[in-house]
Design a protein around this motif. Sequence first.
Motif, PDB file in Angstrom:
ATOM      1  N   PRO A   3     -34.859 -34.504 -25.048  1.00 29.39           N
ATOM      2  CA  PRO A   3     -34.313 -34.263 -23.865  1.00 29.39           C
ATOM      3  C   PRO A   3     -35.056 -34.325 -22.513  1.00 29.39           C
ATOM      4  O   PRO A   3     -36.093 -34.264 -22.467  1.00 29.39           O
ATOM      5  N   LEU A   4     -34.199 -34.858 -21.819  1.00 34.86           N
ATOM      6  CA  LEU A   4     -34.507 -35.446 -20.305  1.00 34.86           C
ATOM      7  C   LEU A   4     -33.826 -34.372 -19.356  1.00 34.86           C
ATOM      8  O   LEU A   4     -32.608 -34.106 -19.481  1.00 34.86           O
ATOM      9  N   ILE A   5     -34.393 -34.404 -18.137  1.00 30.36           N
ATOM     10  CA  ILE A   5     -33.723 -33.623 -16.769  1.00 30.36           C
ATOM     11  C   ILE A   5     -34.011 -34.267 -15.444  1.00 30.36           C
ATOM     12  O   ILE A   5     -35.360 -35.023 -15.682  1.00 30.36           O
ATOM     13  N   ARG A   6     -33.097 -34.571 -14.545  1.00 31.45           N
ATOM     14  CA  ARG A   6     -33.384 -35.369 -13.486  1.00 31.45           C
ATOM     15  C   ARG A   6     -34.771 -34.556 -12.690  1.00 31.45           C
ATOM     16  O   ARG A   6     -34.677 -33.252 -12.698  1.00 31.45           O
ATOM     17  N   ALA A   7     -35.223 -35.341 -12.100  1.00 33.01           N
ATOM     18  CA  ALA A   7     -36.366 -35.075 -11.188  1.00 33.01           C
ATOM     19  C   ALA A   7     -35.937 -33.980 -10.008  1.00 33.01           C
ATOM     20  O   ALA A   7     -36.733 -33.568  -9.475  1.00 33.01           O
ATOM     21  N   ALA A   8     -34.778 -34.402  -9.702  1.00 31.77           N
ATOM     22  CA  ALA A   8     -34.269 -33.520  -8.519  1.00 31.77           C
ATOM     23  C   ALA A   8     -34.374 -32.117  -8.752  1.00 31.77           C
ATOM     24  O   ALA A   8     -34.375 -31.092  -7.930  1.00 31.77           O
ATOM     25  N   SER A   9     -34.482 -31.644 -10.067  1.00 33.26           N
ATOM     26  CA  SER A   9     -34.565 -30.226 -10.206  1.00 33.26           C
ATOM     27  C   SER A   9     -36.059 -29.595  -9.984  1.00 33.26           C
ATOM     28  O   SER A   9     -36.367 -28.531  -9.755  1.00 33.26           O
ATOM     29  N   LEU A  10     -36.787 -30.499  -9.572  1.00 31.20           N
ATOM     30  CA  LEU A  10     -38.417 -30.071  -9.166  1.00 31.20           C
ATOM     31  C   LEU A  10     -38.534 -30.503  -7.470  1.00 31.20           C
ATOM     32  O   LEU A  10     -39.581 -30.233  -6.967  1.00 31.20           O
ATOM     33  N   ARG A  11     -37.251 -30.690  -6.971  1.00 34.55           N
ATOM     34  CA  ARG A  11     -37.484 -30.946  -5.436  1.00 34.55           C
ATOM     35  C   ARG A  11     -38.163 -29.629  -4.780  1.00 34.55           C
ATOM     36  O   ARG A  11     -37.689 -28.576  -4.949  1.00 34.55           O
ATOM     37  N   GLY A  12     -39.243 -29.894  -4.109  1.00 35.50           N
ATOM     38  CA  GLY A  12     -39.706 -28.623  -3.516  1.00 35.50           C
ATOM     39  C   GLY A  12     -40.771 -28.066  -4.326  1.00 35.50           C
ATOM     40  O   GLY A  12     -41.588 -26.960  -3.813  1.00 35.50           O
ATOM     41  N   PHE A  13     -40.981 -28.712  -5.446  1.00 33.31           N
ATOM     42  CA  PHE A  13     -42.237 -27.759  -6.534  1.00 33.31           C
ATOM     43  C   PHE A  13     -43.430 -28.014  -5.701  1.00 33.31           C
ATOM     44  O   PHE A  13     -44.159 -27.060  -5.805  1.00 33.31           O
ATOM     45  N   GLY A  14     -43.923 -29.249  -5.297  1.00 30.25           N
ATOM     46  CA  GLY A  14     -45.369 -29.118  -4.554  1.00 30.25           C
ATOM     47  C   GLY A  14     -45.685 -28.365  -3.562  1.00 30.25           C
ATOM     48  O   GLY A  14     -46.653 -27.450  -3.578  1.00 30.25           O
ATOM     49  N   PRO A  15     -44.792 -28.354  -2.433  1.00 30.41           N
ATOM     50  CA  PRO A  15     -44.962 -27.569  -1.528  1.00 30.41           C
ATOM     51  C   PRO A  15     -44.911 -25.922  -1.760  1.00 30.41           C
ATOM     52  O   PRO A  15     -45.709 -25.141  -1.457  1.00 30.41           O
ATOM     53  N   LEU A  16     -44.130 -25.635  -2.503  1.00 28.08           N
ATOM     54  CA  LEU A  16     -44.092 -24.221  -3.172  1.00 28.08           C
ATOM     55  C   LEU A  16     -45.332 -23.652  -3.723  1.00 28.08           C
ATOM     56  O   LEU A  16     -45.877 -22.606  -3.401  1.00 28.08           O
ATOM     57  N   LEU A  44     -36.305 -38.990 -14.329  1.00 24.52           N
ATOM     58  CA  LEU A  44     -36.121 -38.459 -15.406  1.00 24.52           C
ATOM     59  C   LEU A  44     -37.460 -37.604 -16.195  1.00 24.52           C
ATOM     60  O   LEU A  44     -38.395 -38.673 -16.014  1.00 24.52           O
ATOM     61  N   VAL A  45     -37.690 -36.640 -16.346  1.00 20.83           N
ATOM     62  CA  VAL A  45     -38.674 -35.867 -17.010  1.00 20.83           C
ATOM     63  C   VAL A  45     -38.266 -35.087 -18.333  1.00 20.83           C
ATOM     64  O   VAL A  45     -37.176 -34.860 -18.310  1.00 20.83           O
ATOM     65  N   SER A  46     -39.253 -35.030 -19.176  1.00 22.46           N
ATOM     66  CA  SER A  46     -38.978 -34.452 -20.401  1.00 22.46           C
ATOM     67  C   SER A  46     -38.587 -32.959 -19.895  1.00 22.46           C
ATOM     68  O   SER A  46     -39.321 -32.384 -19.015  1.00 22.46           O
ATOM     69  N   ILE A  47     -37.634 -32.262 -20.674  1.00 26.45           N
ATOM     70  CA  ILE A  47     -37.179 -31.087 -20.325  1.00 26.45           C
ATOM     71  C   ILE A  47     -38.223 -30.059 -20.930  1.00 26.45           C
ATOM     72  O   ILE A  47     -38.323 -28.863 -20.040  1.00 26.45           O
ATOM     73  N   THR A  48     -38.823 -30.418 -22.007  1.00 26.29           N
ATOM     74  CA  THR A  48     -39.911 -29.434 -22.411  1.00 26.29           C
ATOM     75  C   THR A  48     -40.975 -29.230 -21.356  1.00 26.29           C
ATOM     76  O   THR A  48     -41.374 -28.117 -21.004  1.00 26.29           O
ATOM     77  N   ALA A  49     -41.483 -30.258 -20.802  1.00 31.68           N
ATOM     78  CA  ALA A  49     -42.645 -30.439 -20.022  1.00 31.68           C
ATOM     79  C   ALA A  49     -42.108 -29.526 -18.695  1.00 31.68           C
ATOM     80  O   ALA A  49     -43.182 -29.094 -18.130  1.00 31.68           O
ATOM     81  N   HIS A  50     -41.033 -29.821 -18.213  1.00 28.06           N
ATOM     82  CA  HIS A  50     -40.499 -29.290 -17.169  1.00 28.06           C
ATOM     83  C   HIS A  50     -40.369 -28.002 -17.122  1.00 28.06           C
ATOM     84  O   HIS A  50     -41.151 -27.062 -16.236  1.00 28.06           O
ATOM     85  N   ASP A  51     -39.929 -27.445 -18.224  1.00 28.85           N
ATOM     86  CA  ASP A  51     -39.795 -25.758 -18.312  1.00 28.85           C
ATOM     87  C   ASP A  51     -41.073 -25.351 -18.495  1.00 28.85           C
ATOM     88  O   ASP A  51     -41.449 -24.235 -18.064  1.00 28.85           O
ATOM     89  N   GLN A  52     -42.069 -25.851 -19.359  1.00 29.32           N
ATOM     90  CA  GLN A  52     -43.151 -25.350 -19.771  1.00 29.32           C
ATOM     91  C   GLN A  52     -43.987 -25.176 -18.388  1.00 29.32           C
ATOM     92  O   GLN A  52     -44.805 -24.310 -18.016  1.00 29.32           O
ATOM     93  N   MET A  53     -43.975 -26.243 -17.482  1.00 28.02           N
ATOM     94  CA  MET A  53     -44.715 -26.351 -16.239  1.00 28.02           C
ATOM     95  C   MET A  53     -44.312 -25.125 -15.500  1.00 28.02           C
ATOM     96  O   MET A  53     -44.979 -24.419 -14.618  1.00 28.02           O
ATOM     97  N   LEU A  54     -42.740 -25.023 -15.107  1.00 27.98           N
ATOM     98  CA  LEU A  54     -42.153 -24.182 -14.562  1.00 27.98           C
ATOM     99  C   LEU A  54     -42.809 -22.604 -14.970  1.00 27.98           C
ATOM    100  O   LEU A  54     -43.095 -21.670 -13.893  1.00 27.98           O
ATOM    101  N   ASP A  55     -42.892 -22.305 -16.158  1.00 23.35           N
ATOM    102  CA  ASP A  55     -43.531 -21.095 -16.912  1.00 23.35           C
ATOM    103  C   ASP A  55     -44.720 -20.759 -16.368  1.00 23.35           C
ATOM    104  O   ASP A  55     -45.299 -19.667 -16.117  1.00 23.35           O
ATOM    105  N   ALA A  56     -45.679 -21.919 -16.768  1.00 19.85           N
ATOM    106  CA  ALA A  56     -46.945 -21.814 -16.167  1.00 19.85           C
ATOM    107  C   ALA A  56     -47.432 -21.402 -14.893  1.00 19.85           C
ATOM    108  O   ALA A  56     -48.196 -20.819 -14.381  1.00 19.85           O
ATOM    109  N   ALA A  57     -46.485 -22.361 -13.779  1.00 19.85           N
ATOM    110  CA  ALA A  57     -46.648 -22.057 -12.497  1.00 19.85           C
ATOM    111  C   ALA A  57     -46.178 -20.434 -12.230  1.00 19.85           C
ATOM    112  O   ALA A  57     -47.182 -19.962 -11.324  1.00 19.85           O
ATOM    113  N   ALA A  58     -45.245 -20.001 -12.631  1.00 23.92           N
ATOM    114  CA  ALA A  58     -44.817 -18.715 -12.408  1.00 23.92           C
ATOM    115  C   ALA A  58     -45.905 -17.541 -12.845  1.00 23.92           C
ATOM    116  O   ALA A  58     -46.321 -16.806 -12.080  1.00 23.92           O
TER     117      ALA A  58
END
Length: 74
Positions: A3-16, A44-58
């Motif tokens: 499963p993939l998710i649009r990169a737009a969901s990570l807009r602003g990730f780096g600066p934050l 497009l990015v892997s939704i698994t990697a996306h979610d795990q990265m957001l969890d790790a960042a938090a």
Amino acid sequence: MQPLIRAASLRGFGPLVSELGGDPDRLLDRYEIAREVLADDDGLVSITAHDQMLDAAAAELGCPDFGLRLADRQ
């Protein structure tokens, strides 16, 4: 196919991440998300990697509302 998710969901990730004292490049590398993909909202990015990265960042940044802060920027 994974499963993939649009990169737009990570807009602003780096600066934050940087504002909270973290290293966005290190997180992207760990979860194998190419920086180039983030430059295009339709990338497009892997939704698994996306979610795990957001969890790790938090967790690593001590910011349990990381996802909400990211959404607020978008």
